[in-house]
Scaffold this motif. Structure first.
Motif, mmCIF file in Angstrom:
data_model
loop_
_atom_site.group_PDB
_atom_site.id
_atom_site.type_symbol
_atom_site.label_atom_id
_atom_site.label_comp_id
_atom_site.label_asym_id
_atom_site.label_seq_id
_atom_site.Cartn_x
_atom_site.Cartn_y
_atom_site.Cartn_z
ATOM 1 N N ALA A 202 -71.469 29.591 -92.610
ATOM 2 C CA ALA A 202 -70.361 30.520 -92.399
ATOM 3 C C ALA A 202 -69.960 30.538 -90.930
ATOM 4 O O ALA A 202 -70.759 30.233 -90.044
ATOM 5 C CB ALA A 202 -70.753 31.927 -92.863
ATOM 6 N N THR A 203 -68.714 30.906 -90.691
ATOM 7 C CA THR A 203 -68.218 31.052 -89.318
ATOM 8 C C THR A 203 -68.358 32.512 -88.898
ATOM 9 O O THR A 203 -68.209 33.424 -89.719
ATOM 10 C CB THR A 203 -66.756 30.621 -89.216
ATOM 11 O OG1 THR A 203 -65.968 31.411 -90.118
ATOM 12 C CG2 THR A 203 -66.605 29.147 -89.582
ATOM 13 N N LEU A 204 -68.629 32.710 -87.627
ATOM 14 C CA LEU A 204 -68.853 34.060 -87.104
ATOM 15 C C LEU A 204 -67.964 34.274 -85.885
ATOM 16 O O LEU A 204 -68.077 33.548 -84.893
ATOM 17 C CB LEU A 204 -70.330 34.227 -86.729
ATOM 18 C CG LEU A 204 -70.763 35.571 -86.124
ATOM 19 C CD1 LEU A 204 -70.456 36.714 -87.069
ATOM 20 C CD2 LEU A 204 -72.244 35.531 -85.788
ATOM 21 N N ASN A 205 -67.069 35.238 -85.967
ATOM 22 C CA ASN A 205 -66.171 35.573 -84.871
ATOM 23 C C ASN A 205 -66.330 37.044 -84.516
ATOM 24 O O ASN A 205 -66.550 37.886 -85.392
ATOM 25 C CB ASN A 205 -64.703 35.313 -85.247
ATOM 26 C CG ASN A 205 -64.443 33.842 -85.508
ATOM 27 O OD1 ASN A 205 -65.072 32.996 -84.881
ATOM 28 N ND2 ASN A 205 -63.533 33.548 -86.420
ATOM 29 N N ALA A 206 -66.218 37.342 -83.232
ATOM 30 C CA ALA A 206 -66.353 38.728 -82.780
ATOM 31 C C ALA A 206 -65.521 38.933 -81.530
ATOM 32 O O ALA A 206 -65.389 38.017 -80.709
ATOM 33 C CB ALA A 206 -67.815 39.070 -82.512
#
Length: 435
Positions: free
Chosen positions: A384-388
């Motif tokens: 999964a991709t994780l953006n913050a």
């Protein structure tokens, strides 16, 4: 029985062949160079032999006049069927002698060529040995350097110079691998040091409480009860820390199984268990969930959502809010958690996803700084991709995008060495969340 005997015979022949093949690459290259030269020389000699050995039907007849004067001498050349009958017997004898002489010359040529080929084969093997050593010298240098590198000098690099050929690419690849290994070792050392610090602090407090209870001669039942309650709280904190460490280790190992999941359903289950905590903190929790189907481990994905919600509620402000959104966008299923809270520097968002990292926060609130690092590891295990990114008004927005569920289940992940750093969690802008 015949099949077994044949199989055993084939295996024995294969073992014999493997024992006959030289184990040193330099020897194999030398034999290969020598074999190629011998084959090429043999083909060249064969072509030369065939060209020289072409038959001829030309007959030369010399005649000298009776007076013996030079002007009466003459030479006549006959080819094929033009030979007259008067000179046929003489021509036949001369032709037989020419054939025998040609055969002797060809035999001599063949012998001398074979001797020359044998001599050149020995010279070619010697030159092949030198050339193979020269070609393999950079590999020996790389091997020696890599064998010398250990955990104490992992900062060393091969730094091979020269043209950008395959050996240079190999050396650069090894240097890149050493760089990643050095970063992983440094991260591992920091992780161990931080974990030791987190465990040492409550152990020190526990020791002080126990020592106080033993040396205080005027201790009462109430003081003992108070100390025991504090010890119980510390024990629960250590249990949560150890559970978080085990979850972090298990998520970095990869997935043993994958099953169909719905992010909306998992999010609903998580939010049901946080109602009392939200009321106690006077927070407003809003959920906007639509079905988002994925493949994954239900316990890990639920822990990911729970950690995001727990982080959003734990680091908030009075009368704040938390928004949880699930859905499908751009071919990915996503879960996004946004919250109000204190101001977070944009450059410090990525630090929040490292183990035991807190920006302006302490461990006295029961948080050990592992929640978001566990989120990152679980996201990496699910591809999964994780953006913050930090909200300008304060707080944080975190979005995790999972691959959509297909009709067939993906294969389990192979066992992998636990990694430390995985995804880029920099402050990238996301699509607008319902705020």
């Amino acid at each position: 029985m015949r099949l077994r005997s044949a199989a055993r015979a084939a295996l024995s022949r294969a073992g014999l062949v493997s024992r006959l093949v030289p184990r040193r690459v330099r020897m194999r290259l030398t034999l290969l160079y020598g074999l190629l030269f011998v084959i090429s020389g043999a083909v060249l000699l064969t072509i030369t032999y065939l060209l020289v050995n072409r038959p001829t039907n030309t007959v030369l007849v010399s005649r000298r006049g009776g007076s013996g004067s030079p002007g009466d001498a003459g030479v006549h050349m006959y080819t094929g069927d033009e030979v007259p009958g008067s000179v046929d017997s003489f021509a036949h004898a001369q032709q037989q002698q020419a054939v025998r002489q040609h055969a002797a010359e060809m035999q001599h040529l063949l012998t001398q060529s074979g001797i020359a080929l044998a001599i050149m084969a020995v010279i070619a093997i010697g030159l092949g040995w030198l050339v193979a050593g020269r070609v393999l010298r950079p590999l020996r240098t790389i091997t020696t350097t890599v064998q010398r590198i250990s955990a104490h000098n992992v900062h060393e690099r091969l730094a091979v110079e020269g043209p950008g050929d395959e050996l240079k690419d190999l050396a650069d690849t090894v240097d890149g691998l050493l760089g990643r290994l050095e970063a992983a070792l440094d991260s591992h050392k920091r992780f161990v040091a931080n974990a030791a610090h987190e465990l040492r602090t409550p152990l020190t407090v526990e020791h002080a409480l126990l020592e106080e209870s033993l040396i205080d001669r005027d201790a009462t039942v109430d003081s003992f009860r108070s100390n025991f309650e504090r010890l119980l709280t510390l024990s629960e904190q250590q249990a949560r820390l150890l559970e978080s460490l085990l979850t972090l280790s298990g998520s970095e190992r990869g997935l043993d199984r994958r099953e169909p999941l719905d992010l909306a359903e998992l999010t609903g289950n998580v939010l049901l268990g946080t109602r009392q905590e939200a009321e106690r903190r006077e927070l407003r929790v809003e959920a906007h969930t639509t079905p988002a189907c994925i493949w994954g481990d239900d316990a890990l994905v639920e822990r990911l959502v729970a950690n995001l919600v727990d982080n959003a509620m734990g680091y908030n402000v009075p009368d704040g809010w938390v928004t949880v959104v699930t859905g499908v966008r751009g071919g990915h299923a996503f879960v996004r958690v946004a919250n109000t809270g204190p101001q977070i520097p944009a450059a410090g968002v990525s630090r929040l996803f490292e183990p035991f990292q807190r920006i302006g926060r302490t461990a006295d609130n029961g948080h050990h700084g592992l929640g978001l690092s566990i989120v990152r590891s679980i996201a990496a295990a699910h591809d999964a991709t994780l953006n913050a990114h930090a909200r300008p008004q304060g707080g944080l927005v975190v979005e995790v995008g999972f691959p959509l569920r297909t009709t067939t289940a993906p294969l389990p992940d192979p066992p992998a060495v636990p990694a430390t750093a995985t995804h880029d969690v920099g402050p990238r802008p996301l699509s607008a969340a319902p705020e």
